[in-house]
Design a protein around this motif. Sequence first.
Motif, mmCIF file in Angstrom:
data_model
loop_
_atom_site.group_PDB
_atom_site.id
_atom_site.type_symbol
_atom_site.label_atom_id
_atom_site.label_comp_id
_atom_site.label_asym_id
_atom_site.label_seq_id
_atom_site.Cartn_x
_atom_site.Cartn_y
_atom_site.Cartn_z
ATOM 1 N N GLY A 15 21.482 36.815 57.263
ATOM 2 C CA GLY A 15 20.583 36.737 58.399
ATOM 3 C C GLY A 15 19.289 37.291 58.127
ATOM 4 O O GLY A 15 18.212 36.788 58.955
ATOM 5 N N ARG A 16 19.152 38.031 57.291
ATOM 6 C CA ARG A 16 17.698 38.711 57.161
ATOM 7 C C ARG A 16 17.273 38.642 55.584
ATOM 8 O O ARG A 16 16.346 38.246 55.190
ATOM 9 N N VAL A 17 18.368 39.373 54.815
ATOM 10 C CA VAL A 17 18.299 39.078 53.167
ATOM 11 C C VAL A 17 19.254 38.614 52.431
ATOM 12 O O VAL A 17 20.465 38.451 53.111
ATOM 13 N N PHE A 18 19.078 38.334 51.068
ATOM 14 C CA PHE A 18 20.071 37.493 50.383
ATOM 15 C C PHE A 18 20.503 38.812 49.655
ATOM 16 O O PHE A 18 20.108 39.838 49.473
ATOM 17 N N PHE A 19 21.866 38.376 49.150
ATOM 18 C CA PHE A 19 22.364 39.608 48.236
ATOM 19 C C PHE A 19 23.537 38.911 47.572
ATOM 20 O O PHE A 19 23.742 37.624 47.740
ATOM 21 N N ASP A 20 23.935 39.605 46.488
ATOM 22 C CA ASP A 20 24.885 38.945 45.448
ATOM 23 C C ASP A 20 26.355 39.645 45.734
ATOM 24 O O ASP A 20 26.435 40.851 45.939
ATOM 25 N N PRO A 21 27.247 38.848 46.319
ATOM 26 C CA PRO A 21 28.536 39.326 46.808
ATOM 27 C C PRO A 21 29.229 40.026 45.718
ATOM 28 O O PRO A 21 30.026 41.111 45.891
ATOM 29 N N ASP A 22 28.960 39.807 44.477
ATOM 30 C CA ASP A 22 29.577 40.465 43.261
ATOM 31 C C ASP A 22 28.654 41.039 42.463
ATOM 32 O O ASP A 22 28.865 41.660 41.407
ATOM 33 N N GLY A 23 27.510 41.700 43.157
ATOM 34 C CA GLY A 23 26.474 42.456 42.618
ATOM 35 C C GLY A 23 26.384 43.534 43.137
ATOM 36 O O GLY A 23 27.040 44.148 43.895
ATOM 37 N N VAL A 24 25.043 44.337 42.663
ATOM 38 C CA VAL A 24 24.763 45.514 43.515
ATOM 39 C C VAL A 24 23.290 45.629 43.953
ATOM 40 O O VAL A 24 22.673 44.632 43.664
ATOM 41 N N PRO A 25 22.903 46.198 45.042
ATOM 42 C CA PRO A 25 21.556 46.120 45.781
ATOM 43 C C PRO A 25 20.469 46.678 44.584
ATOM 44 O O PRO A 25 21.154 47.537 43.646
ATOM 45 N N PRO A 26 19.580 46.235 44.851
ATOM 46 C CA PRO A 26 18.406 46.753 43.597
ATOM 47 C C PRO A 26 18.022 48.420 43.899
ATOM 48 O O PRO A 26 18.642 48.902 45.046
ATOM 49 N N LYS A 27 17.573 49.078 42.839
ATOM 50 C CA LYS A 27 17.455 50.324 42.844
ATOM 51 C C LYS A 27 16.376 50.851 43.933
ATOM 52 O O LYS A 27 15.434 49.843 44.336
ATOM 53 N N SER A 28 16.474 51.929 44.652
ATOM 54 C CA SER A 28 15.693 52.427 45.605
ATOM 55 C C SER A 28 14.304 52.641 45.055
ATOM 56 O O SER A 28 14.061 52.848 43.729
ATOM 57 N N LEU A 29 13.189 52.792 45.755
ATOM 58 C CA LEU A 29 11.869 53.062 45.578
ATOM 59 C C LEU A 29 11.893 54.542 44.988
ATOM 60 O O LEU A 29 11.226 54.895 43.972
ATOM 61 N N ARG A 30 13.095 55.460 45.400
ATOM 62 C CA ARG A 30 12.908 57.004 44.790
ATOM 63 C C ARG A 30 13.539 56.719 43.306
ATOM 64 O O ARG A 30 12.789 57.531 42.589
ATOM 65 N N GLU A 31 14.336 55.961 43.101
ATOM 66 C CA GLU A 31 14.694 55.905 41.602
ATOM 67 C C GLU A 31 13.816 55.131 40.832
ATOM 68 O O GLU A 31 13.526 55.594 39.627
ATOM 69 N N VAL A 32 12.817 54.058 41.417
ATOM 70 C CA VAL A 32 11.715 53.755 40.367
ATOM 71 C C VAL A 32 10.819 54.702 40.183
ATOM 72 O O VAL A 32 10.373 54.717 39.097
ATOM 73 N N TRP A 33 10.599 55.660 41.287
ATOM 74 C CA TRP A 33 9.615 56.760 41.005
ATOM 75 C C TRP A 33 10.363 57.776 40.050
ATOM 76 O O TRP A 33 9.544 58.234 39.070
ATOM 77 N N ARG A 34 11.580 58.018 40.027
ATOM 78 C CA ARG A 34 12.038 58.766 38.920
ATOM 79 C C ARG A 34 11.957 58.357 37.663
ATOM 80 O O ARG A 34 11.758 58.777 36.345
ATOM 81 N N TRP A 35 12.220 56.961 37.443
ATOM 82 C CA TRP A 35 12.125 56.275 36.128
ATOM 83 C C TRP A 35 10.662 56.233 35.484
ATOM 84 O O TRP A 35 10.562 56.650 34.454
ATOM 85 N N GLN A 36 9.729 55.835 36.435
ATOM 86 C CA GLN A 36 8.147 55.775 35.878
ATOM 87 C C GLN A 36 7.712 57.238 35.748
ATOM 88 O O GLN A 36 6.844 57.301 34.744
#
Length: 327
Positions: A15-36
């Motif tokens: 109703g608001r966002v798409f998702f993959d019932p067999d997947g996982v949500p994208p990484k959080s912005l905190r994890e993006v920051w940790r990687w970068q």
Amino acid sequence: MHGSSNRPPSDHFDGRVFFDPDGVPPKSLREVWRWQFGGDRKRAVWPKWAPSPYADVPPARVEGNKARLSFVGHASWLIQTAGLNILVDPVWSERVSPFAFAGPKRHNDPGIAFDALPGIDAVLVSHGHYDHLDVVTLSRLARKFSPRVVTPLGNDLTMTKADPAIRAEAFDWHQRVELGKGVAVTLVPTRHWSARGLFDRNRSLWASFVIETGAGKIYAVGDSGYGEGKHFRDIGRTHGPLRLALLPIGAYEPRWFMKDQHMNPSDAVMALADCGAAQALAHHHGTFQLTDEAIDAPAIALGEALDEAKIPRERLVALKPGQVVEI
């Protein structure tokens, strides 16, 4: 921008966002920051310019039951069959980024010069990330050829907002679209996500494509994590036999961050076995540095993964921009 308004919920839309019932949500912005910016980052240095020794000048048309595939670079392909010319995820821009002055930059020219393109009838755009949906290129194509642009739900708004001349048509997973002359394309689930900015995550859908041609079915995977391989087995079962698969092998390091959204070469080898395609071509490597591995790491690791799986190396080949395969 928000392709999700006024749409009824489904098994992959809440109703608001798409998702993959067999997947996982994208990484959080905190994890993006940790990687970068984390202290343990090991980012390979790519050569500033790594030209391909190949350049293709395609014929005007390829008729009948033959198919000719030309690798433009990264995730961009020209597929010619049955008198139709189809581009997949076309990017001719210098950068794949919201900014013209910053962001990942080309390390080689497109394998086909833009002015050498034949008349383009249809364009398939897998999802909204900048290295797949390039509005500058889509605008140029609209001006020159006015092709139909087939894309998953919501990405049409990104395109037409940037340029109303882009003839975007949006479809859901499992919808089949006739392109004419006996060629059709079905949008199929893939393990990924979408965003153009920080605040529109998964507001538009992502997909891979199964293209029906007289030469057999071509399974064009844009971006996908491997997960448990379910999507690939489903496609093999539902859409097989597949004549050819286009499988991504790059943008996979570091694994803790990337494995849910991008396959590495050994994942791609498993995906090939799962979907059962007779032959596969690798892409998504060697043009834009999106992640931390070296420029030639995907192609080298692919050879090793194929040897380990006892699959002949010619069954999944990593091309350079400008190389051509005919089936």
